[in-house]
Enzyme design. Sequence first.
Site, PDB file in Angstrom:
ATOM      1  N   LYS A 174       0.843  -1.202   0.000  1.00  0.00           N
ATOM      2  CA  LYS A 174       0.000   0.000   0.000  1.00  0.00           C
ATOM      3  C   LYS A 174       0.880   1.255   0.000  1.00  0.00           C
ATOM      4  O   LYS A 174       1.545   1.551   0.978  1.00  0.00           O
ATOM      5  CB  LYS A 174      -0.923   0.025   1.232  1.00  0.00           C
ATOM      6  CG  LYS A 174      -2.023   1.071   1.083  1.00  0.00           C
ATOM      7  CD  LYS A 174      -2.527   1.625   2.372  1.00  0.00           C
ATOM      8  CE  LYS A 174      -1.663   2.686   2.972  1.00  0.00           C
ATOM      9  NZ  LYS A 174      -1.470   3.893   2.133  1.00  0.00           N
ATOM     10  N   GLY A 225       7.647   5.627   7.266  1.00  0.00           N
ATOM     11  CA  GLY A 225       6.833   6.837   7.329  1.00  0.00           C
ATOM     12  C   GLY A 225       7.223   7.664   8.532  1.00  0.00           C
ATOM     13  O   GLY A 225       8.323   7.504   9.083  1.00  0.00           O
ATOM     14  N   ALA A 228       5.150   9.617  14.065  1.00  0.00           N
ATOM     15  CA  ALA A 228       3.794   9.654  14.636  1.00  0.00           C
ATOM     16  C   ALA A 228       2.962   8.483  14.109  1.00  0.00           C
ATOM     17  O   ALA A 228       2.292   7.777  14.888  1.00  0.00           O
ATOM     18  CB  ALA A 228       3.126  10.967  14.287  1.00  0.00           C
ATOM     19  N   THR A 229       3.010   8.226  12.801  1.00  0.00           N
ATOM     20  CA  THR A 229       2.234   7.113  12.240  1.00  0.00           C
ATOM     21  C   THR A 229       2.860   5.776  12.634  1.00  0.00           C
ATOM     22  O   THR A 229       2.141   4.811  12.895  1.00  0.00           O
ATOM     23  CB  THR A 229       2.103   7.264  10.706  1.00  0.00           C
ATOM     24  OG1 THR A 229       1.573   8.556  10.427  1.00  0.00           O
ATOM     25  CG2 THR A 229       1.182   6.226  10.119  1.00  0.00           C
ATOM     26  N   GLU A 247      10.638   2.074   9.820  1.00  0.00           N
ATOM     27  CA  GLU A 247      11.714   2.994   9.431  1.00  0.00           C
ATOM     28  C   GLU A 247      11.093   4.378   9.465  1.00  0.00           C
ATOM     29  O   GLU A 247      10.242   4.703   8.643  1.00  0.00           O
ATOM     30  CB  GLU A 247      12.217   2.604   8.034  1.00  0.00           C
ATOM     31  CG  GLU A 247      13.641   3.047   7.781  1.00  0.00           C
ATOM     32  CD  GLU A 247      13.686   4.274   6.922  1.00  0.00           C
ATOM     33  OE1 GLU A 247      13.767   5.371   7.491  1.00  0.00           O
ATOM     34  OE2 GLU A 247      13.625   4.133   5.684  1.00  0.00           O
ATOM     35  N   CYS A 281      14.592  10.584   4.831  1.00  0.00           N
ATOM     36  CA  CYS A 281      14.656  10.362   6.283  1.00  0.00           C
ATOM     37  C   CYS A 281      16.061  10.643   6.790  1.00  0.00           C
ATOM     38  O   CYS A 281      16.234  11.157   7.885  1.00  0.00           O
ATOM     39  CB  CYS A 281      14.172   8.964   6.628  1.00  0.00           C
ATOM     40  SG  CYS A 281      15.022   7.681   5.734  1.00  0.00           S
ATOM     41  N   GLU A 377      11.794  17.486  12.771  1.00  0.00           N
ATOM     42  CA  GLU A 377      12.244  17.090  11.433  1.00  0.00           C
ATOM     43  C   GLU A 377      11.555  17.971  10.397  1.00  0.00           C
ATOM     44  O   GLU A 377      10.338  17.904  10.237  1.00  0.00           O
ATOM     45  CB  GLU A 377      11.878  15.620  11.182  1.00  0.00           C
ATOM     46  CG  GLU A 377      12.280  15.167   9.812  1.00  0.00           C
ATOM     47  CD  GLU A 377      11.954  13.699   9.545  1.00  0.00           C
ATOM     48  OE1 GLU A 377      10.886  13.228   9.938  1.00  0.00           O
ATOM     49  OE2 GLU A 377      12.798  13.042   8.910  1.00  0.00           O
TER      50      GLU A 377
HETATM   51  P1  ADP Z   1       2.807  11.644   6.206  1.00  0.00           P
HETATM   52  O1  ADP Z   1       2.418  12.044   7.600  1.00  0.00           O
HETATM   53  O2  ADP Z   1       3.965  12.372   5.712  1.00  0.00           O
HETATM   54  O3  ADP Z   1       1.685  11.613   5.199  1.00  0.00           O
HETATM   55  P2  ADP Z   1       2.716   8.898   7.078  1.00  0.00           P
HETATM   56  O4  ADP Z   1       3.810   8.368   7.911  1.00  0.00           O
HETATM   57  O5  ADP Z   1       1.419   9.195   7.767  1.00  0.00           O
HETATM   58  O6  ADP Z   1       3.300  10.150   6.318  1.00  0.00           O
HETATM   59  O7  ADP Z   1       2.421   7.907   5.876  1.00  0.00           O
HETATM   60  C1  ADP Z   1       3.219   6.831   5.474  1.00  0.00           C
HETATM   61  C2  ADP Z   1       2.315   5.710   5.002  1.00  0.00           C
HETATM   62  O8  ADP Z   1       1.530   5.252   6.102  1.00  0.00           O
HETATM   63  C3  ADP Z   1       1.317   6.093   3.925  1.00  0.00           C
HETATM   64  O9  ADP Z   1       1.202   5.012   3.021  1.00  0.00           O
HETATM   65  C4  ADP Z   1       0.030   6.289   4.706  1.00  0.00           C
HETATM   66  O10 ADP Z   1      -1.150   6.144   3.925  1.00  0.00           O
HETATM   67  C5  ADP Z   1       0.142   5.190   5.739  1.00  0.00           C
HETATM   68  N1  ADP Z   1      -0.661   5.373   6.951  1.00  0.00           N
HETATM   69  C6  ADP Z   1      -1.266   6.485   7.403  1.00  0.00           C
HETATM   70  N2  ADP Z   1      -1.868   6.246   8.587  1.00  0.00           N
HETATM   71  C7  ADP Z   1      -1.655   4.950   8.898  1.00  0.00           C
HETATM   72  C8  ADP Z   1      -1.995   4.094  10.003  1.00  0.00           C
HETATM   73  N3  ADP Z   1      -2.700   4.545  11.028  1.00  0.00           N
HETATM   74  N4  ADP Z   1      -1.557   2.819   9.962  1.00  0.00           N
HETATM   75  C9  ADP Z   1      -0.816   2.349   8.930  1.00  0.00           C
HETATM   76  N5  ADP Z   1      -0.472   3.107   7.873  1.00  0.00           N
HETATM   77  C10 ADP Z   1      -0.869   4.383   7.842  1.00  0.00           C
END
Ligand code: ADP
Length: 474
Positions: A174, A225, A228-229, A247, A281, A377
């Site tokens: 994804k 990513g 936070a995520t 990562e 990163c 960052e």
């Molecule tokens: P940004 O904040 O810069 O958009 P993210 O770290 O949120 O970057 O996004 C990295 C990836 O994680 C994307 O493919 C995003 O769709 C996906 N993503 C976003 N929220 C979640 C979640 N709660 N769990 C898993 N994947 C997520």
Amino acid sequence: MKGDRMKQEFKLLIDGVLVTGASDMPVLNPSTGLVFAQAPRANVGQLNESVAAAKKAFPAWAARSISERRNMLLMLADQVEVNVELLACLLTCEQGKPLAQARMESMACVQIIQGMSDNELSPKVLRDDGGSLITEVRTPLGVVAAITPWNFPLALLMNKLAPALLAGNTVVVKPAPTTPLTTLFVGELCSRVFPAGVVNVITDANDLGSLLVEHPDVTKVAFTGSTATGRKVMQTAASAIKRITLELGGNDAALVLSDADVKSVAQKVFDGAMLNAGQICVAIKRVYVPNELHDAFCDELSVLVKNMIVGDGHDFGTQLGPVQNRTQYEKLKDLLEECARDGRVISGAVHPSENGYFIPPSIVCDLDDSSRIVREEQFGPILPVLRYADLDEVIRRINDSEFGLAATVWGTDLVHATKVAERIDAGTVWVNKHLDLSPGIPFRGAKQSGFGAELGRAGFEEYTQAKVINVLLD
Ligand code: ADP
């Protein structure tokens, strides 16, 4: 392809079939801010179908020999190589990076597959003393979810896909919602090579990631990513103690030592901060310079910033493209204003495009460590330059961060520079170089920059379960 609306149709890959999404979503070119293509958007039903297909394909895929799987991966590498120009062009359109950098990223996919393909699954003998034969064997995990971000949609996908498949796992990929097209294209290439269900690609509008992580039939999550995520991924995966590789973000410091050559180091630090518009990163995100070199270093950086060619990634000679999406653009604009309030900003050209997400390359001097751009960052082409008087004190300042991804140390005395490197809390510290990542060398973040490794033997083993077989010999 530049500027044109894309004629090519993009499809999801589910159970070996290229299918339309439940709906469509627009994809923007960050150089113009305009829609240039439509991507399919999967719904929850298609997510479930993808995981079911991967689960169904797993036993037969895992039962193949590793050399069969390797051969198919190398066939994928061939497919990527044949299509490098198309992939690079598409990458520049959706991501914004200059075409030369997009070509490098596309070719890196070939190198990652080839490099990771060297790994073997042979059992390791832990003890063979006449009384016992103890071996450690490694088996695949099952269905891997590969979730990728928008800064390096291709390379960061391949870091996951190649080891996962080689080890015998099946995968649901994804990508990030703003850069889905190159991943969908890789999905199409995969459909020519792998049996149905081994690789599945779905796209979303940021609404399927957590559902994929929590799906009971997903055994492992490989995620790149934001921190936070990443934290959310870890929380969601905790319910079933899923295997995870994270990562995450970094706030990588460059430490210039007092015996460094100002001119050449300034150029390398600048390149390390500006590549991919700073959206890496491991980009250099803050640079510490001794008092006596500070002004000369800022002068060198100012010249580089002023000379940088900013523009559409498709234009010949462009060195710096736009940032990838509007959210990032707005964040960086605010940050730049804050920097102008708190310090001295020296900026290069701004691209005249009205709607593109262009942030002028900038260096910021005369800030202190409490500034947001030093603490957080930035992920953009803005580099703060900080002074220091004492080495112990600057190492403490560098290590005073929740991040610990990478760092660089620059100096002429290699023994001294290496000793300094050992004192920095990070997963990788480069001395007199930057961004030397390769498939044979593991890459991992310390502290809140990550969990587990990508690349190298360690990165391959992340996609396996170690099992000890302990036999009594008599
Ligand atoms: P940004 O904040 O810069 O958009 P993210 O770290 O949120 O970057 O996004 C990295 C990836 O994680 C994307 O493919 C995003 O769709 C996906 N993503 C976003 N929220 C979640 C979640 N709660 N769990 C898993 N994947 C997520």
